[in-house]
Design a protein around this motif. Structure first.
Motif, PDB file in Angstrom:
ATOM      1  N   GLY A   1       0.812  -1.216   0.000  1.00  0.00           N
ATOM      2  CA  GLY A   1       0.000   0.000   0.000  1.00  0.00           C
ATOM      3  C   GLY A   1       0.842   1.262   0.000  1.00  0.00           C
ATOM      4  N   ALA A   2       2.094   1.138   0.503  1.00  0.00           N
ATOM      5  CA  ALA A   2       2.996   2.296   0.518  1.00  0.00           C
ATOM      6  C   ALA A   2       3.675   2.493  -0.834  1.00  0.00           C
ATOM      7  CB  ALA A   2       4.048   2.118   1.609  1.00  0.00           C
ATOM      8  N   GLY A   3       3.302   1.649  -1.812  1.00  0.00           N
ATOM      9  CA  GLY A   3       3.873   1.778  -3.153  1.00  0.00           C
ATOM     10  C   GLY A   3       5.231   1.140  -3.301  1.00  0.00           C
ATOM     11  N   ILE A   4       5.583   0.245  -2.357  1.00  0.00           N
ATOM     12  CA  ILE A   4       6.877  -0.436  -2.406  1.00  0.00           C
ATOM     13  C   ILE A   4       6.696  -1.818  -3.027  1.00  0.00           C
ATOM     14  CG2 ILE A   4       8.799  -1.346  -1.033  1.00  0.00           C
ATOM     15  CD1 ILE A   4       8.133   0.776   1.075  1.00  0.00           C
ATOM     16  N   GLU A   5       7.539  -2.132  -3.990  1.00  0.00           N
ATOM     17  CA  GLU A   5       7.480  -3.445  -4.640  1.00  0.00           C
ATOM     18  C   GLU A   5       8.194  -4.462  -3.763  1.00  0.00           C
ATOM     19  OE1 GLU A   5       6.362  -6.112  -7.574  1.00  0.00           O
ATOM     20  OE2 GLU A   5       5.903  -3.973  -7.526  1.00  0.00           O
ATOM     21  N   PRO A   6       7.512  -5.518  -3.303  1.00  0.00           N
ATOM     22  CA  PRO A   6       8.172  -6.518  -2.451  1.00  0.00           C
ATOM     23  C   PRO A   6       9.334  -7.181  -3.185  1.00  0.00           C
ATOM     24  CG  PRO A   6       5.781  -6.813  -2.447  1.00  0.00           C
ATOM     25  CD  PRO A   6       6.096  -5.836  -3.539  1.00  0.00           C
ATOM     26  N   ASP A   7      10.425  -7.405  -2.483  1.00  0.00           N
ATOM     27  CA  ASP A   7      11.547  -8.139  -3.062  1.00  0.00           C
ATOM     28  C   ASP A   7      11.567  -9.557  -2.492  1.00  0.00           C
ATOM     29  OD1 ASP A   7      12.442  -7.827  -0.485  1.00  0.00           O
ATOM     30  OD2 ASP A   7      14.148  -6.541  -0.987  1.00  0.00           O
ATOM     31  N   VAL A   8      12.585 -10.325  -2.862  1.00  0.00           N
ATOM     32  CA  VAL A   8      12.633 -11.728  -2.454  1.00  0.00           C
ATOM     33  C   VAL A   8      12.697 -11.866  -0.932  1.00  0.00           C
ATOM     34  CG1 VAL A   8      15.157 -11.908  -2.634  1.00  0.00           C
ATOM     35  CG2 VAL A   8      13.754 -13.954  -2.926  1.00  0.00           C
ATOM     36  N   TYR A   9      13.329 -10.891  -0.254  1.00  0.00           N
ATOM     37  CA  TYR A   9      13.435 -10.960   1.205  1.00  0.00           C
ATOM     38  C   TYR A   9      12.073 -10.759   1.865  1.00  0.00           C
ATOM     39  CZ  TYR A   9      18.319 -10.352  -0.081  1.00  0.00           C
ATOM     40  OH  TYR A   9      19.553 -10.501  -0.657  1.00  0.00           O
ATOM     41  N   ALA A  10      11.275  -9.864   1.305  1.00  0.00           N
ATOM     42  CA  ALA A  10       9.933  -9.623   1.857  1.00  0.00           C
ATOM     43  C   ALA A  10       9.051 -10.853   1.656  1.00  0.00           C
ATOM     44  CB  ALA A  10       9.309  -8.399   1.190  1.00  0.00           C
ATOM     45  N   TYR A  11       9.101 -11.426   0.453  1.00  0.00           N
ATOM     46  CA  TYR A  11       8.318 -12.646   0.194  1.00  0.00           C
ATOM     47  C   TYR A  11       8.775 -13.786   1.107  1.00  0.00           C
ATOM     48  CZ  TYR A  11       5.992 -10.806  -4.016  1.00  0.00           C
ATOM     49  OH  TYR A  11       5.207 -10.084  -4.891  1.00  0.00           O
ATOM     50  N   ASN A  12      10.083 -13.928   1.263  1.00  0.00           N
ATOM     51  CA  ASN A  12      10.610 -14.988   2.129  1.00  0.00           C
ATOM     52  C   ASN A  12      10.122 -14.831   3.562  1.00  0.00           C
ATOM     53  OD1 ASN A  12      11.969 -16.127  -0.001  1.00  0.00           O
ATOM     54  ND2 ASN A  12      14.003 -15.432   0.620  1.00  0.00           N
ATOM     55  N   ALA A  13      10.084 -13.586   4.035  1.00  0.00           N
ATOM     56  CA  ALA A  13       9.618 -13.334   5.408  1.00  0.00           C
ATOM     57  C   ALA A  13       8.168 -13.765   5.575  1.00  0.00           C
ATOM     58  CB  ALA A  13       9.785 -11.856   5.747  1.00  0.00           C
ATOM     59  N   LEU A  14       7.339 -13.468   4.583  1.00  0.00           N
ATOM     60  CA  LEU A  14       5.926 -13.860   4.664  1.00  0.00           C
ATOM     61  C   LEU A  14       5.774 -15.374   4.573  1.00  0.00           C
ATOM     62  CD1 LEU A  14       3.058 -12.835   4.926  1.00  0.00           C
ATOM     63  CD2 LEU A  14       2.958 -12.567   2.442  1.00  0.00           C
ATOM     64  N   MET A  15       6.579 -16.000   3.711  1.00  0.00           N
ATOM     65  CA  MET A  15       6.557 -17.464   3.630  1.00  0.00           C
ATOM     66  C   MET A  15       6.937 -18.087   4.970  1.00  0.00           C
ATOM     67  SD  MET A  15       8.403 -17.917  -0.064  1.00  0.00           S
ATOM     68  CE  MET A  15       8.976 -19.565   0.335  1.00  0.00           C
ATOM     69  N   GLU A  16       7.933 -17.503   5.616  1.00  0.00           N
ATOM     70  CA  GLU A  16       8.384 -18.006   6.920  1.00  0.00           C
ATOM     71  C   GLU A  16       7.262 -17.920   7.953  1.00  0.00           C
ATOM     72  OE1 GLU A  16      11.184 -19.694   9.484  1.00  0.00           O
ATOM     73  OE2 GLU A  16      11.521 -19.206   7.380  1.00  0.00           O
ATOM     74  N   ALA A  17       6.467 -16.871   7.875  1.00  0.00           N
ATOM     75  CA  ALA A  17       5.354 -16.709   8.816  1.00  0.00           C
ATOM     76  C   ALA A  17       4.369 -17.873   8.689  1.00  0.00           C
ATOM     77  CB  ALA A  17       4.652 -15.377   8.559  1.00  0.00           C
ATOM     78  N   TYR A  18       4.005 -18.220   7.449  1.00  0.00           N
ATOM     79  CA  TYR A  18       3.084 -19.342   7.241  1.00  0.00           C
ATOM     80  C   TYR A  18       3.727 -20.663   7.630  1.00  0.00           C
ATOM     81  CZ  TYR A  18      -0.426 -16.471   4.944  1.00  0.00           C
ATOM     82  OH  TYR A  18      -1.408 -15.541   4.689  1.00  0.00           O
TER      83      TYR A  18
END
Length: 576
Positions: A323-340
């Motif tokens: 929502g802040a207009g930032i494109e997620p990178d591989v580290y952001a996706y990895n962090a979310l995957m880790e949460a699940y």
């Protein structure tokens, strides 16, 4: 040694007697003149776009455009510009990455012409090595400049060398380099102090770190956010998070406005100590102070929730990032995957993995490791194996961690043969299993009652094949205690001082549990008192074990009162 010979259009550097194949050319091998290299280049701006720049518009101070500039701490390069390396600089970079003999490298450098272009090439190569965290070649380049070259070193060269020594935990050499800087009449920048301070922190020398603050004030440089950030970062890397919190509070008392990097470091700190509520509090505080979070800040907060398996909260922050207009990178996706993964939803992690690919973000080795772990945690060892094989098929070499995660997946199912096969596969791949891997095998053998194999592994460790740590003995003490082998358990416990190992809260709690299962209440209290006298304080697990030893309401009340008195933090963990 390399010699330099002049040609029509430039300098050809050729080997005279050394066996290295390093050579810098400005003309072709036939002697035909080559068009002079155009130094106009490109750089990647802060938005990640490739743009051109004209070198003539850059500052051209004596001995090169970067002399005396230093760099903005943590930015990677002057003013965020990343110039493309010249052909000569590319050859130097390949050479220093391949060659390990310092004499050969220095002999080669002796043949370089003492020009502005050479200075620029050497500094650009050093900065590129810094981005890649290759500290040894940086030391060789900067030491050559200081000791053997005709260049007059500037503050940037000294800063690079101080940082390299600090990263290698060579604080004395970092300190000596700082003194050399002063002797050469260079003026230290705030980056100089930040890097020296960080070097001390990473070596645990907090008194010397404080002396850096005094030194700065002596030269009329009050510590800025850059210096405080370096201090906090050094303390975190040095394993002193409590002191890092103190410095953060001091920073605010000194009216130094924390920057985005400051808040990101502190959010990381609280995330790693499983205090996501504190991480979120800081995140809200920074926004209330009009301090804009960047992608690293959002990723740190997602990671904080991920470590506690709070996938809904992690997803909420991830959506705020977008929502802040930032494109997620591989580290952001990895962090979310880790949460699940940690929340026990492997297919949720798989969905994020697919989304990442769909959005054009290429998964890295860590992405595949997270998926192996996600399936392994859920007991889906076949799926974990499939991800592991897919990683290899794509040419991504599995690391020690990759093998460890797969081993853990099969260990959960009690598949000894498969786990032993993974260990053999590691050896074939040239990976020597570390203590963590061997401890996992110890635990597996112990859980399955295969004590002979467990003790064979322990014997091998004690003979020096692998380094046994306190976790090794915690596993054994727990297994022997669970099995009712009290004498063996006590024998191991009493042997720890001779092995120069100090029992931690897990050690004491595992020992207590052995007696708690037998409802030996008084013996448990005796061990608990020993634990406190040894300077080890109970946690929530210790309290639960003590309560399980109780046979009456009076004993339960006595234990809860005792634990609350001994450890102020334990009362929140007590099951009452």
């Amino acid at each position: 040694m390399l010699t330099a010979g002049n040609t029509v259009n430039g300098i050809v550097i050729q080997p005279r007697s050394c066996n290295c194949d390093f050579r810098c050319r400005a003309s072709n091998s036939t002697g035909v003149s080559v068009k002079k290299y155009n130094r106009d280049g490109f750089f990647i701006d802060k938005n990640g776009k490739l743009r051109s720049f004209n070198h003539k518009k850059l500052s051209r101070k004596r001995c090169g455009s970067l002399r005396g500039k230093g760099w903005k701490y943590g930015s990677g390069f002057v003013d965020g510009i990343f110039p493309v390396l010249s052909p000569t600089a590319q050859q130097i970079l390949r050479f220093v990455q391949r060659e390990v003999d310092s004499k050969t490298i220095w002999d080669a450098f002796d043949s370089l012409p003492p020009t502005h272009a050479t200075w620029d090439d050497l500094i650009n190569v050093s900065v590129q090595l810094r981005l890649n965290k290759k500290w040894d070649p940086i030391v060789l380049i900067c030491e050559w400049i200081l000791k053997r070259s005709s260049f007059h070193p500037d503050v940037m060269c000294f800063n690079l060398l101080i940082e390299a020594y600090g990263q290698k935990s060579l604080h004395k050499k970092a300190e000596f380099t700082y003194l050399e800087l002063l002797d050469s009449r260079c003026i230290p920048t705030e980056d100089t102090y930040a890097l020296l301070l960080k070097a001390y922190c990473m070596s645990g020398l907090l008194e010397k770190a404080e002396a850096v603050f005094r030194e700065m004030r002596k030269y009329g440089l009050p510590p800025s956010a850059v210096v405080y950030n370096s201090y906090i970062d050094g303390l975190l890397k040095g394993g002193n998070p409590q002191k890092a919190v103190e410095i953060f509070q001091r920073m605010k008392r000194d009216c130094r406005q924390p920057s985005t990097e400051t808040y990101t470091l502190m959010i990381n700190l609280y995330g790693k100590t499983s205090k996501s509520f504190m991480a979120l509090k800081l995140f809200n505080e920074m926004r209330s102070h009009k301090c804009k979070p960047n992608i690293c800040t959002y990723t740190a907060l997602v990671n904080a929730f991920a470590r506690e398996g709070l996938c809904e909260k992690a997803e909420e922050i991830f959506e705020q990032l977008q929502g802040a207009g930032i494109e997620p990178d591989v580290y952001a996706y990895n962090a979310l995957m880790e949460a699940y993964s940690r929340a026990g939803y492997p297919y949720g992690a798989a969905e994020i993995f697919s989304l990442m690919q769909h959005m054009g973000c290429e998964p890295d080795r860590a992405s595949y490791n997270i998926m192996v772990d996600a399936y392994g945690r859920a007991g889906l060892h076949e799926d974990a194996q499939a991800v592991f094989e897919e990683m290899k098929r794509l040419g991504i070499t599995p690391t020690m961690k990759s093998h460890m995660l797969l081993l853990t997946a099969y260990s959960k199912t009690g598949n000894v043969a498969k786990c032993e096969g993974i260990i053999n596969q590691m050896h074939k791949s040239g990976l020597k299993p570390d203590t963590f891997v061997i401890n996992s095998m110890l635990n597996l053998y112990g859980r399955l009652g295969q004590f002979e194999k467990m003790e064979e592994v322990l014997t091998a460790m004690e003979k020096g094949s692998y380094a046994a740590d306190i976790s090794t003995y915690n596993i054994l003490i727990n297994i022997y205690g669970r099995g009712g082998f009290i004498e063996k358990m006590e024998g191991l416990f009493q042997s720890l001082p001779a092995k120069r190992l100090k029992p931690d809260v897990v050690t004491w709690t595992s020992r207590l549990a052995a007696y708690s299962r037998k409802k030996l209440y008084r013996r448990c209290l005796e061990i608990f008192e020993e634990m406190i006298d040894a300077g080890c304080y109970p946690d929530g697990g210790t309290a639960k074990v003590l309560i399980s030893a109780c046979s009456s309401e009076d004993q339960i009340e006595q234990v809860t009162t005792l634990v609350r008195t001994m450890h102020k933090d334990t009362k929140t963990a007590l099951p009452i």
